[in-house]
Design an enzyme around this catalytic site. Structure first.
Site, PDB file in Angstrom:
ATOM      1  N   GLY A  82       0.542  -1.043  -0.218  1.00 13.95           N
ATOM      2  CA  GLY A  82       0.064   0.024   0.091  1.00 13.95           C
ATOM      3  C   GLY A  82       0.996   1.200  -0.179  1.00 13.95           C
ATOM      4  N   ARG A 146       1.148  -6.028  -4.807  1.00 14.00           N
ATOM      5  CA  ARG A 146       1.394  -6.689  -3.326  1.00 14.00           C
ATOM      6  C   ARG A 146       1.842  -8.520  -4.170  1.00 14.00           C
ATOM      7  NH1 ARG A 146      -1.229  -4.362   0.350  1.00 14.00           N
ATOM      8  NH2 ARG A 146      -2.385  -2.613   0.941  1.00 14.00           N
ATOM      9  N   ASP A 177       5.917  -8.029   5.233  1.00 14.11           N
ATOM     10  CA  ASP A 177       6.385  -8.916   4.672  1.00 14.11           C
ATOM     11  C   ASP A 177       7.212  -8.560   3.069  1.00 14.11           C
ATOM     12  OD1 ASP A 177       4.291 -10.717   5.469  1.00 14.11           O
ATOM     13  OD2 ASP A 177       2.693 -10.278   4.377  1.00 14.11           O
ATOM     14  N   LYS A 203       8.285   0.565   5.154  1.00  8.91           N
ATOM     15  CA  LYS A 203       7.170   0.841   5.184  1.00  8.91           C
ATOM     16  C   LYS A 203       5.893   0.731   5.556  1.00  8.91           C
ATOM     17  CE  LYS A 203       4.767   0.104   2.665  1.00  8.91           C
ATOM     18  NZ  LYS A 203       3.356  -0.920   1.628  1.00  8.91           N
ATOM     19  N   THR A 204       4.973   1.875   5.701  1.00  4.42           N
ATOM     20  CA  THR A 204       3.959   1.428   6.315  1.00  4.42           C
ATOM     21  C   THR A 204       2.664   2.618   6.779  1.00  4.42           C
ATOM     22  OG1 THR A 204       1.641  -0.296   7.256  1.00  4.42           O
ATOM     23  CG2 THR A 204       4.189  -0.443   8.162  1.00  4.42           C
ATOM     24  N   ASP A 206       0.294   1.421   8.537  1.00  2.00           N
ATOM     25  CA  ASP A 206      -0.088   0.786   9.458  1.00  2.00           C
ATOM     26  C   ASP A 206       1.001   1.065  11.074  1.00  2.00           C
ATOM     27  OD1 ASP A 206      -1.949   0.196   7.623  1.00  2.00           O
ATOM     28  OD2 ASP A 206      -0.979  -1.435   7.715  1.00  2.00           O
ATOM     29  N   LYS A 243     -25.035  17.600  17.271  1.00  2.00           N
ATOM     30  CA  LYS A 243     -26.096  16.905  17.351  1.00  2.00           C
ATOM     31  C   LYS A 243     -25.980  15.234  16.423  1.00  2.00           C
ATOM     32  CE  LYS A 243     -27.096  18.582  12.590  1.00  2.00           C
ATOM     33  NZ  LYS A 243     -28.495  19.263  12.090  1.00  2.00           N
ATOM     34  N   TYR A 244     -24.430  15.489  17.038  1.00  2.00           N
ATOM     35  CA  TYR A 244     -24.489  13.329  16.016  1.00  2.00           C
ATOM     36  C   TYR A 244     -22.979  13.207  16.652  1.00  2.00           C
ATOM     37  CZ  TYR A 244     -26.417  15.249  11.720  1.00  2.00           C
ATOM     38  OH  TYR A 244     -27.285  15.860  10.654  1.00  2.00           O
ATOM     39  N   MET A 251      -7.632   3.265   9.137  1.00  2.00           N
ATOM     40  CA  MET A 251      -7.040   2.058   8.683  1.00  2.00           C
ATOM     41  C   MET A 251      -6.119   1.435   9.541  1.00  2.00           C
ATOM     42  SD  MET A 251      -5.490   1.902   4.899  1.00  2.00           S
ATOM     43  CE  MET A 251      -6.945   2.163   3.410  1.00  2.00           C
ATOM     44  N   GLY A 252      -5.334   0.772   9.675  1.00  2.00           N
ATOM     45  CA  GLY A 252      -4.168   0.476  10.009  1.00  2.00           C
ATOM     46  C   GLY A 252      -3.930  -1.405   9.989  1.00  2.00           C
ATOM     47  N   ARG A 253      -5.126  -2.039   9.306  1.00  2.00           N
ATOM     48  CA  ARG A 253      -5.349  -3.805   9.543  1.00  2.00           C
ATOM     49  C   ARG A 253      -5.437  -3.688  11.289  1.00  2.00           C
ATOM     50  NH1 ARG A 253      -3.552  -6.114   4.243  1.00  2.00           N
ATOM     51  NH2 ARG A 253      -2.185  -4.381   3.380  1.00  2.00           N
ATOM     52  N   GLU A 312      -9.325  -0.031  12.221  1.00  2.00           N
ATOM     53  CA  GLU A 312      -9.906  -1.129  11.521  1.00  2.00           C
ATOM     54  C   GLU A 312      -9.924  -2.943  11.625  1.00  2.00           C
ATOM     55  OE1 GLU A 312      -8.606  -0.831   6.537  1.00  2.00           O
ATOM     56  OE2 GLU A 312      -6.986  -1.843   7.551  1.00  2.00           O
TER      57      GLU A 312
HETATM   58  P1  FBP Z   1       0.375  -1.843   3.819  1.00  2.00           P
HETATM   59  O1  FBP Z   1       0.593  -3.355   4.477  1.00  2.00           O
HETATM   60  O2  FBP Z   1       0.956  -2.485   1.957  1.00  2.00           O
HETATM   61  O3  FBP Z   1       1.642  -1.269   3.945  1.00  2.00           O
HETATM   62  O4  FBP Z   1      -0.885  -1.143   3.130  1.00  2.00           O
HETATM   63  C1  FBP Z   1      -1.303  -0.768   4.065  1.00  2.00           C
HETATM   64  C2  FBP Z   1      -2.908  -0.217   4.714  1.00  2.00           C
HETATM   65  O5  FBP Z   1      -2.958   0.756   3.666  1.00  2.00           O
HETATM   66  C3  FBP Z   1      -3.545  -1.486   5.061  1.00  2.00           C
HETATM   67  O6  FBP Z   1      -4.502   0.224   6.235  1.00  2.00           O
HETATM   68  C4  FBP Z   1      -5.370  -1.541   4.752  1.00  2.00           C
HETATM   69  O7  FBP Z   1      -6.011  -2.561   5.423  1.00  2.00           O
HETATM   70  C5  FBP Z   1      -4.592  -2.193   3.494  1.00  2.00           C
HETATM   71  O8  FBP Z   1      -3.365  -1.083   2.735  1.00  2.00           O
HETATM   72  C6  FBP Z   1      -5.447  -1.783   2.290  1.00  2.00           C
HETATM   73  O9  FBP Z   1      -5.060  -2.324   0.937  1.00  2.00           O
HETATM   74  P2  FBP Z   1      -5.422  -2.577  -0.695  1.00  2.00           P
HETATM   75  O10 FBP Z   1      -4.705  -0.624  -0.712  1.00  2.00           O
HETATM   76  O11 FBP Z   1      -5.262  -3.160  -0.819  1.00  2.00           O
HETATM   77  O12 FBP Z   1      -6.944  -1.462  -0.787  1.00  2.00           O
END
Ligand code: FBP
Length: 554
Positions: A82, A146, A177, A203-204, A206, A243-244, A251-253, A312
């Site tokens: 990602g 990927r 990975d 990199k990530t 997450d 009111k909401y 995100m964050g897997r 997430e």
């Molecule tokens: P990486 O683990 O490859 O850095 O990706 C992070 C991420 O943005 C996650 O937070 C999310 O769950 C996933 O990629 C979403 O993947 P996609 O790009 O396939 O929608």
């Protein structure tokens, strides 16, 4: 020529800062070897799997000039997985470093991620191309993918690609990975006497590729700043409109680092941390009860509004839902044809309910129908539920609504509950890197090229002392095998870089824990505002709360 914004124009001339050693000597610094390293677990199995890259010494980059030749260097780079803000600066750092080695050096960008390297799809990165992408977000300079680089056949093809172009080293920019696979590639080259170096870059967004040597993966800083800006804006909105209730999934897997960091930056009323849910064995009903109770208490103070942050991956950490998902994966895989022949949502639900264990069936029927359908129909190519695609924010708010209605009938809730839903992920993944990520990524790229020039392989570029100003940062190579352990994946034991989940005894989580009771009822909202690229350093160079707290001594 594409039109670019005023900010992009101004930002193009930003010169990322390097640690003193690299700024002074370029890629001709001395790369000093420390003691041999070892992973913290599974030493024997890892040694057997990586006989050539196991136990490598730490490689620290020191001030003294000396290492590396000035022969032209050819490096290939891939972006994997990602998007994360700053990827383009890793490439710019690599480019500037190889050109500093020798102006005839070349940088090959392999297109669309690891598959580009296997299929020999590439572009030569020129100064003009690099200049267009300096300090910009996205991975569009060469694209990402990927594809997993892990079979002997793929490695043979990568070797052929590199030989064809005379490439000396490959840089893999990716998460846990991809860096595990980078190490497998380095091992393959060494085992087959192929003189090509492999270096990884962390990199990530997450935030889960970190350990003692890697304080933070790149992209986390910028992405969490973007989400915190958005959450801050919503907090300001709720405090105005009153009111909401906003349910915001981030995100964050599987890891909750993004949820935790954005909560520390903005101080919303409710924050769920999946790792805590798992440790406490909290059920879905418990979570719903806790949220509903906060809504009720705030309503008693006349506040029918609030904000809840949801990670997430939450659903996979709730034990009862996790078991349900495993049973569903199995059941649907074994009854694929029969399931496909069913016509309606009711038939689908009836079919699985009759075949699940009593506990799983109870968990399934307790879910709203649209979530039941997501569990049944939204599946990945292997037939598994796509946990990250489940709209947990809607699931929770609809169950909270149900609970509040029950309390209303009993006279226990007299307020109003009007929910709004959001999912913040893609909004931050390709943002223009913050000053921190711009400097950090440039330094990572520069470090990776320096390590290749010093003929190091099987390492990940690592930059330390990140709470200090960039000139004080340290640069090094950390052996990839040092960060690995063995994990059970797809029925077998596999070497993988350990994924870092939120540590419940760590300072960032403890900070949330100490404050969350008062944040529930007091509106102690913090509004970080948009990322600033120009202006006072305390605003422009601000680091994440997670990094600040984790690196704090004492
Ligand atoms: P990486 O683990 O490859 O850095 O990706 C992070 C991420 O943005 C996650 O937070 C999310 O769950 C996933 O990629 C979403 O993947 P996609 O790009 O396939 O929608």
């Amino acid at each position: 020529m594409a039109t670019i914004s005023a900010l992009q124009k101004a930002r193009a001339s930003y010169m990322p800062k390097l640690p003193k050693s690299l700024a002074k000597h370029g890629p001709f610094v001395k790369v000093e070897e420390g003691n041999a390293t070892a992973p913290s677990a599974d030493q024997a199995a890892l040694k057997e799997r990586f006989p050539n890259t196991y136990g490598l010494p730490m490689a620290s980059i020191t001030q003294a000039a000396g290492d590396g030749t000035s022969e032209p260097l050819k490096i290939g780079v891939i972006l994997s997985g990602g998007q994360a803000p700053g990827g383009h600066n890793v490439i710019a750092g690599l480019y500037d470093a190889v050109k500093a080695v020798n102006s005839d050096s070349e940088l090959y960008g392999f297109l669309g991620g690891p598959s580009g390297l296997v299929e020999n799809k590439y572009c030569k990165l020129t100064g003009d191309i690099i200049d267009r992408y300096r300090n910009t977000g996205g991975f569009d300079i060469i694209g990402s993918g990927r594809t997993k680089l892990e079979t002997e056949e793929q490695f043979d093809k990568v070797a052929a690609t590199c030989r064809e172009h005379g490439i000396h080293g490959v840089v893999v920019v990716g998460g846990d990975d991809s860096n595990t696979n980078a190490c497998m590639l380095a091992e393959y080259f060494l085992a087959n006497n192929i003189d090509i170096q492999v270096i990884g870059c962390p990199k990530t967004i997450d935030g889960d590729l970190k350990n003692e040597q890697i304080p933070i993966p790149f992209g986390f800083d910028t992405a969490t700043k973007v989400y915190s800006e958005l959450i801050g804006n919503i907090l300001s909105d709720v405090n105005s409109a009153k009111k909401y209730w906003h349910f915001i999934r981030v995100m964050g897997r599987s890891a909750s680092h993004i949820a935790l960091e954005t909560a520390l930056q903005t101080q919303p009323n409710i924050t769920i941390v999946s790792e805590e849910v798992e440790q406490e064995g909290t059920t879905l009903n418990d979570i719903v009860y806790q949220i509903a109770d906060t809504v009720r208490r705030r309503a008693e103070d006349g506040k029918n509004f609030g904000v809840a942050i949801i990670p997430e991956g939450l659903i996979g950490f709730i034990p009862q839902i996790n078991s349900l998902i495993s049973e569903l994966n199995e059941l649907l895989a074994n009854n694929e044809e029969q399931f496909k022949s069913l016509q309606s949502a009711e038939e689908n639900c009836e079919f699985v309910s009759g075949k699940l264990s009593a506990d799983a069936a109870e968990a399934f029927t307790s879910l709203p129908q649209d979530i039941q359908m997501q569990l049944l129909l939204d599946r990945d190519p292997h037939g598994n539920v796509q946990v990250s695609r489940i709209e947990t924010e809607k699931l929770l708010s609809s169950m909270v609504d149900h609970q509040l209605k029950e309390w209303k009938d009993q006279g226990r809730f007299k307020g109003k509950f009007s929910p709004q839903h959001h999912f913040f992920g893609y909004e931050g993944r390709a943002a223009a890197p913050s000053n921190f990520d711009a400097d950090y990524c440039y330094t990572l790229g520069y470090t990776a090229a320096t390590l290749i020039n010093a003929r190091k392989t099987g390492y990940i570029a690592a930059v330390g002392n990140l709470t200090a100003p960039a000139p004080e940062w340290t640069a090094a190579g950390v052996p990839l095998t040092m960060m690995m352990n063995m994990e059970r994946r797809h029925g077998g034991d596999k070497p993988v870089i350990e994924r870092a989940l939120v540590e419940l005894d760590g300072k960032p989580f403890q900070q949330l824990k100490q404050n969350r009771e008062s944040w529930k009822t007091e509106d102690d909202y913090v509004l970080p505002g948009p990322i600033q690229y120009f202006g006072p350093s305390e605003v422009c160079d601000r680091i994440t709360e997670t990094l600040r707290l984790e690196q704090q001594s004492g």
